[in-house]
Structures are given as structure tokens and as C-alpha cells.
Design a protein around this motif. Structure first.
Motif, PDB file in Angstrom:
ATOM      1  N   LEU A  50      -7.938  13.059   8.656  1.00 25.93           N
ATOM      2  CA  LEU A  50      -6.769  12.378   9.205  1.00 25.93           C
ATOM      3  C   LEU A  50      -6.882  12.138  10.703  1.00 25.93           C
ATOM      4  CD1 LEU A  50      -3.879  14.188   7.258  1.00 25.93           C
ATOM      5  CD2 LEU A  50      -5.001  12.013   6.732  1.00 25.93           C
ATOM      6  N   PRO A  69      -7.961  10.006  13.679  1.00 22.73           N
ATOM      7  CA  PRO A  69      -8.460   8.646  13.907  1.00 22.73           C
ATOM      8  C   PRO A  69      -9.798   8.673  14.645  1.00 22.73           C
ATOM      9  CG  PRO A  69      -6.146   8.851  14.523  1.00 22.73           C
ATOM     10  CD  PRO A  69      -6.653  10.238  14.298  1.00 22.73           C
ATOM     11  N   ARG A 116      -8.520  10.681   3.749  1.00 28.27           N
ATOM     12  CA  ARG A 116      -9.031   9.885   4.853  1.00 28.27           C
ATOM     13  C   ARG A 116      -8.096   8.721   5.097  1.00 28.27           C
ATOM     14  NH1 ARG A 116     -15.207   8.610   3.607  1.00 28.27           N
ATOM     15  NH2 ARG A 116     -15.447   8.789   5.858  1.00 28.27           N
ATOM     16  N   GLU A 117      -8.253   8.075   6.254  1.00 31.14           N
ATOM     17  CA  GLU A 117      -7.392   6.941   6.570  1.00 31.14           C
ATOM     18  C   GLU A 117      -7.559   5.804   5.573  1.00 31.14           C
ATOM     19  OE1 GLU A 117      -6.518   6.818  11.251  1.00 31.14           O
ATOM     20  OE2 GLU A 117      -8.589   6.320  10.730  1.00 31.14           O
ATOM     21  N   GLN A 118      -8.786   5.628   5.048  1.00 29.80           N
ATOM     22  CA  GLN A 118      -9.057   4.522   4.130  1.00 29.80           C
ATOM     23  C   GLN A 118      -8.854   4.911   2.672  1.00 29.80           C
ATOM     24  OE1 GLN A 118     -11.330   5.890   6.169  1.00 29.80           O
ATOM     25  NE2 GLN A 118     -11.451   4.453   7.889  1.00 29.80           N
TER      26      GLN A 118
END
Length: 750
Positions: free
Chosen positions: A271, A273, A139-141
């Protein structure tokens, strides 16, 4: 000799059905007689068996205690035996088949629930865990891990969850199959934010996830106490291969298109957004990033076309070999591999079953697309995963396919006959036919799935037809064939140009989505449909798509009733958080007023259920609330005073003046207001909603179901003469509807 039509009908039917029917009544004298005869001739009674099977599943999810398995199985056996004994009496035979299917569905629900039973924690805990990583989602975080627990400090083996899902910050670099340990903050899988909302707890139960949460501090890799079993090893290897390909595609394409392209191939959507997700939803084409029926059909169709085209290159093979059946087998194998590699999610497995049934019909020299084949696929899916019936994925996918199978042939134009067409005319005719087919199928699918979208997501996309018409040709002609070719070229290291070509098409899809999503009113938030509205609309869809005769026009009655319920929603007057952290109250202006501090996810769920398009951070949500350090007071409709108490000092005044008191604290015995929801009551019921009437209040909760209580001086609508109660009596719960876990945030901490 000329045989009368009525006699011919009898000769065409099973002999066991012919003795108990007055076939002379079916000689064309009445509309109903003609319609029933056509239904039997077209074998359209079988598709109603999965419908009855589903009714049995719904009955199972209505129970308020664990049922015994012997009861539904015994009833199924008795009805089945009775059906065999009465097989020469059509009416009795049909009745026994219906009852057998209902009891079979109920039995499937009991068996499935017992099979997946696993412990789950009941309170928030901070403890040390150790186990094998079964799956990793980038994930982005950071990363989200699915861990198969081996050890959990201070938790006995009988209470230890089998699987937990935790989030960890970026930089850990963990991989599936590793044995890790660390300290985690875990909480029980959260229940629905309101009765009828997304119930993550039930979804987690059937996935055997007993806790969710986040890691506190670092997670360390250590040597396992014993080697993992074969199932864990296989799952870890597949997940690691998926993650590697996901990174390969994302880096080859880059940007948001890279995340979307990777999701189309591997099913990993971490991935993408969030703004890109919003763009796709606004255009009504978010379904393209959820690997389901569309992707499975396109992938299997690509395999089918490639194999058939290659085999047809040789005249001997084309003439002597069953090329079509060989291609069908290749497509079945390719679709199965694609399902496994894309993660074998529930929606993907359903799509695989549908695809295998369709190509199996090709092997048996039967029509691939038919209501009967769709019914077989639905029966297999429901027998394997009865809980799928309550989710939007099953409802929308099967509803869309049923609608297209039944209605698209009626909407297609017949080809003109006579004059010889030039190459240009044939090309234009083919293009117009393809465009008409795309518009027709998209329109029918949109109409068929609209009730389920409104019920589960509380939103409609009026321009979804335009978005799909512009985007799906790119997905069908460029994106999915490129995905198949890219996967085939990946082991040779020659896949990067293919991914870049696919990325160019994905960027165009995103551009189209952004253009459509920017239209005013591209997303319309609607109030949550009631169970009655969904039931009538679903019955209308079934009645419209299953019959082959004019009986389908009976669908206008349940559809009309469903629309009547949908256009006049009975909104809740108050939403209360399951932990008492906050509430939303309908103020004098008719809109919800927020008090307390519930999570943004819970607020969004309340607003969408009410058909309110405001966001959780909208300042107008608190305009009508009068708050101080001890709590808030809101004047609701009909002048009722609602008090939300956060400090014991507020009880004395609010218990004298308020009509309804909500608090996460323990209310004192002296507080004798008409209705008090304190911490003890909320622990018993979970998330709760209220509807205020002039003489009674309707209370619906996640755990206790629906109850109607009288205000002082009035009588209960449900049971006249019963005294007013401080807390509702237990009632049968209404089954909550679930969403795919990856379609919406669950609200648990990361």
C-alpha cells in the motif's frame, strides 16, 4: 610471590594449548606476539569460525554441477576427528577447525539445496490452475497471490510447481486459505538481467516458487478436494490477520503515511505509493519500512522496558525476583510473536535470531552485545539458510552491527569527572551524549554497509546520515512504541488513537525524507562493484571489526585494495537480454546505446550496473543507433561495428560488414563473423555481457560463466594457441547476488 606476565598468560589459557607454543616468544618482545596473545586472551578466534563457514558456502555456490553430500560431510568428519586428536598442538588444531568449518558450510549448502528442491516450469504456458491461497498482498493495482498448487492442467505431478506467484486485478477480494481456480499465464522465474545482477530465479528456488505470472480472466472460489494441512491453515490465518491489521492501520492514518505505518507493523508494503518509496530511498532511510534489525530491537526493547518497569513498581518483586531476566524472557516472547505476525520474512527471522541470542546472553549473565554473540547468530542463520550469505540483507545487517559493536565504543567520549552537575547540565549532557551516539552509530553503520549497497543497488546516499539522524529519533521514540501499544490495544478496539498518533510521527518522517531527498546529489549512481572489490572490502571490514588488538589495522591493506578496484571499475561494453529482445552497447561517446525492446526493468538494471543515472525512457539512449525495419547498427569503441538483427533479410549484409552480430533469430551457417550470438546461443547462456579488447573479447553469461575468445588474427588470453570458437567453452559460473524480493521489481508481468 610475583608471577611474570608471560607465565600469567599461559595460566589463563586452556592447558591443552600450552604444550606446543614457545610462550617465551609472547613476553612482549614483538608487536605480532603481543597482538596474537591478546586475541587469544579476548577469545577472538571464535568469530572467525562463521567466516570460514561462509567461505564453505561460497565454494558451494561456485560449483557447476550438483555435488555429492557424502564428500563434504566425510571431509568434515575427518577434519573434526583430526582436530580432536591434535588438540594439544595449537597450530594443527586451528587448521583443523578452519577446515571443519569450511566443509561444514559446504555441507550446509548441499543439504539446504536438496531440502528445498521443487519442480519449476521451463517455458511460458497458459493453463488452468487450482490450489489454496497461502498469502495475499494488497497492492495499488490489485492483489498478488501465493498459491499452493493442487492441480495444473496438462502438467504432470512430477513437473508441477509447488508454489506459484500470480497477480490479479483489483476487485477480486480473495483471502488467504481459500481454494481457487482460474486460467493463468505462467513463465519460469526470471534469471538475472546481467551476470552479477539480481537473480530472482535463485531467490524463487529457495522459496520453492516454481512459476510466476498473472491471471487471465476471473478466478473462482470452489470447494477444495481435501482439507488443507495444518501448516497451510496456520499460514493462512496469520496472513489474514496481518491483512486485517494492515487495512485497519492504513485507514486510521490515511494517505501515504498510512501505507508506511502499516508496513512498519505488519511488513505489508503493497500500500506504499511508489513515489513515497522513492522519497525514502533518496533520503537513505528506506530501511525503516523493511522489518529487520532496527524494528526487532525497538520492539523487543519496548517489551523489555515495559515489563521491567512494571515489575519494578513493587519493592518486594524488585528486590527478590530476577526482574531483568523476567523482562528478557518477555522480550524474547514478544519478539517471536512480532516476527510471526510480520510475516516471518527471511530478514525478519535473521533479526529474531540475533535478538534471541542477545537476550539469551542476558539470561546467562553475559554481555548482551558482543562480537561473540553476533558470531553465534551468524552461524545459526547461515546453517539454516546458507543462501542468505549472497544477499544484501544478511551482509548489510551483520556488517552494520559488527561495525557498531567494534568501533562505536572507541568513538564515544568518556564522561568528565569532578564537578557536580546541575539538573540542567545533566540533561544537556544526556542529550548531547544521545545525539553523539546516534550520529556515531549511523555514521559507522553507513560506512560498514556502503560496499554492499554499492554492489547490490549501485547507488549511494551521501545525505543518508542526515536523513537517519533526523528520522530515527521519531521512529525510536514515537513510531515503534506506538506500534507495540497499538497492537496491544487492537483486540479491544481502542487502537485508532494510537495509530493516529503514530501516523503524525510517520508524516514528519516523510516530510524530513522529502526535504533531504530534494538535495542535489542525494542519490549517486555508481558502477557495480566487481567481485574482487567486494571481497577485499568485506575482508577489510572483518579484519577491522573482529580483532581486539592492533591487528585490526591490517584491515587498511585489503580495504585499500578494495577501494582501488572500486574506483577503477571494469565496465562491460555490451549487455544482451536473456531472450535477445534487446541490447545495450557502449558507443563512441562512452555511454550505453540501446537497441531492441527489452523491458524497462532490464534496461534499468543495465544502466545502474554501468553507473548511468538515466531512466529507461530517456531518449538519449538511442541517439547513436542507426535502425530500420530489419535491425540496428551501432559503431562501438575502437570502431567495431555491432549489428542487432531482427529480420532474416539483414543477415546477408551484416554478416559481411559487422564484427559482432546479436539476434534472437537462428543465424544461417554462412554467417561466419568473429562473434555471433543468436537465439540458440542465448538459450544456452541466458543474459550475457561482453568486454572488447584489442585482441580478444571477454564473454560472461549467467549460465556459462566467464570465457575469453580471440578475435581473428589474435590468440585467446586464457589459452594461447587455441582456435577461435563460435561460442565460449563452459566455465564455472560466478554466483549472482540477490536482493530482497520486495526491494526491487522482478520485471515479471503483473
Amino acid at each position: 610471590m610475583r608471577i611474570p606476565r608471560s607465565a600469567a598468560r599461559v595460566m589463563a589459557l586452556p592447558s591443552s594449548w600450552g604444550t606446543s607454543i614457545e610462550w617465551r616468544l609472547l613476553d612482549g618482545r614483538g608487536w605480532l606476539s603481543k597482538a596474537i596473545t591478546r586475541e587469544i586472551e579476548q577469545r577472538r578466534l571464535f568469530p572467525w569460525i562463521p567466516v570460514c563457514f561462509g567461505i564453505g558456502i561460497l565454494l558451494f555456490f561456485q560449483v557447476d554441477s550438483a555435488p555429492a553430500l557424502w564428500a563434504p560431510l566425510g571431509a568434515f568428519a575427518v577434519c573434526g576427528a583430526a582436530g580432536i586428536a591434535l588438540r594439544r598442538h595449537m597450530t594443527a588444531l586451528v587448521a583443523m577447525i578452519v577446515l571443519s568449518a569450511v566443509f561444514a558450510g559446504f555441507s550446509a549448502g548441499v543439504i539446504r539445496t536438496r531440502t528445498v528442491s521443487a519442480p519449476a516450469i521451463t517455458r511460458i504456458i497458459i493453463t488452468t490452475i487450482a490450489g489454496f491461497i497461502e498469502a495475499v498482498e494488497e497492492r495499488e493495482q490489485g492483489q498478488r497471490l501465493l498459491i499452493r498448487i493442487v492441480e495444473m492442467k496438462d502438467v504432470t505431478p512430477a513437473e508441477r510447481p509447488r508454489l506459484v506467484r500470480v497477480s490479479i486485478r483489483a476487485g477480486a477480494g480473495l483471502r488467504a486459505g481459500e481454494f481457487v481456480t482460474g486460467t493463468a499465464r505462467l513463465l519460469p522465474p526470471p534469471e538475472a538481467a546481467w551476470p552479477g545482477g539480481y537473480d530472482f530465479a535463485r531467490d524463487a528456488y529457495y522459496k520453492r516458487i516454481g512459476a510466476v505470472g498473472s491471471m487471465v480472466g476471473q478466478m473462482r472460489r470452489i470447494d477444495p478436494p481435501s482439507p488443507p494441512d495444518w501448516s497451510l491453515t496456520l499460514a493462512a490465518q496469520v496472513d489474514e490477520a496481518r491483512n486485517a491489521l494492515t487495512q485497519r492501520i492504513a485507514t486510521s492514518i490515511g494517505g501515504a503515511a498510512g501505507g508506511v505505518g502499516a508496513a512498519l507493523v505488519t511488513g505489508k508494503r503493497g500500500l506504499i505509493p511508489e513515489p513515497t518509496n522513492d522519497i525514502l530511498r533518496g533520503a537513505g532511510i528506506y530501511h525503516i519500512v523493511s522489518i529487520s534489525g532496527l524494528h526487532m530491537v525497538l520492539a523487543a526493547g519496548t517489551f523489555f522496558w515495559l515489563v521491567r518497569a512494571l515489575l519494578s513498581l513493587g519493592s518486594t518483586v524488585a528486590l527478590l525476583w530476577p526482574v531483568k531476566k523476567i523482562a528478557a524472557v518477555a522480550a524474547m516472547i514478544g519478539a517471536t510473536i512480532y516476527c510471526i505476525f510480520s510475516g516471518s520474512d527471511v530478514a525478519t527471522e535473521r533479526s529474531l535470531i540475533m535478538t534471541l541470542v542477545m537476550f539469551g546472553a542476558v539470561l546467562a549473565d553475559r554481555p548482551a552485545l558482543s562480537i561473540r554473540n553476533l558470531s553465534i547468530a551468524a552461524l545459526i542463520v547461515l546453517a539454516r539458510e546458507p543462501e542468505a550469505l549472497l544477499g544484501p540483507s544478511f551482509q548489510m545487517s551483520f556488517g552494520a552491527v559488527a561495525g557498531m559493536m567494534a568501533l562505536v565504543p572507541l568513538m564515544q567520549r568518556k564522561p568528565t569527572e569532578g564537578t557536580t552537575a546541575t539538573v540542567l547540565e545533566r540533561g544537556l549532557r544526556w542529550s548531547s551524549k544521545a545525539m553523539l551516539g546516534l550520529v556515531t552509530t549511523t555514521l559507522v553503520a553507513s560506512i560498514a554497509t556502503a560496499p554492499f549497497a554499492a554492489y547490490h543497488f549501485q547507488s549511494l546516499n551521501p545525505y543518508g546520515l542526515l536523513g537517519n539522524v533526523l528520522a530515527l529519533p521519531l521512529v525510536s521514540v514515537v513510531v515503534m512504541p506506538s506500534a507495540v501499544l497499538g497492537v496491544l490495544a487492537y483486540p479491544f478496539g481502542l487502537d485508532r488513537p494510537v495509530w493516529q498518533m503514530m501516523g503524525a510521527a510517520v508524516e514528519q518522517v516523510l516530510a524530513v525524507s522529502a526535504w533531504v531527498g530534494n538535495f542535489s546529489g542525494s542519490t549517486v549512481v555508481v558502477p557495480a562493484l566487481s567481485i574482487a572489490a567486494l571481497a577485499f572490502l568485506s575482508l577489510g571490514l572483518l579484519t577491522l571489526t573482529i580483532p581486539a588488538s592492533s591487528l585490526r589495522w591490517i584491515a587498511l591493506m585489503p580495504a585499500g585494495m578494495g577501494l582501488a578496484f572500486a574506483t577503477a571499475p571494469d565496465r562491460h561494453d555490451m549487455f544482451i537480454d536473456r531472450e535477445g529482445a534487446g541490447a545495450a552497447i557502449r558507443g563512441r561517446q562512452g555511454r550505453l546505446v540501446l537497441v531492441g525492446r527489452p523491458s524497462d526493468f532490464v534496461i534499468e538494471q543495465w544502466l545502474r550496473a554501468d553507473g548511468d543515472a538515466r531512466n529507461a525512457d530517456d531518449g538519449s539512449l538511442r541517439h547513436e543507433a542507426r535502425c530500420d525495419g530489419t535491425g540496428c547498427v551501432v559503431i562501438a569503441g575502437h570502431g567495431r561495428r555491432i549489428a542487432f538483427i531482427q529480420d532474416y533479410a539483414a543477415f546477408e549484409e551484416d554478416c559481411r560488414r559487422a564484427n559482432v552480430i546479436v539476434t534472437r533469430l537462428q543465424a544461417p551457417p554462412t554467417c561466419r563473423q568473429p562473434f555471433v550470438l543468436d537465439g540458440e546461443a542465448l538459450n544456452e547462456r541466458g543474459a550475457t555481457t561482453l568486454r572488447f579488447g584489442p585482441h580478444a573479447v571477454e564473454v560472461t553469461s549467467v549460465r556459462k560463466g566467464r570465457e575469453v575468445m580471440a578475435w581473428p588474427g589474435g590468440q585467446s588470453i586464457q589459452s594461447a594457441g587455441a582456435p577461435a570458437q563460435g561460442r565460449p567453452r563452459p566455465a564455472r559460473p560466478v554466483p549472482e547476488q540477490d536482493l530482497p524480493e520486495d526491494e526491487i521489481s522482478t520485471g515479471e508481468p503483473d
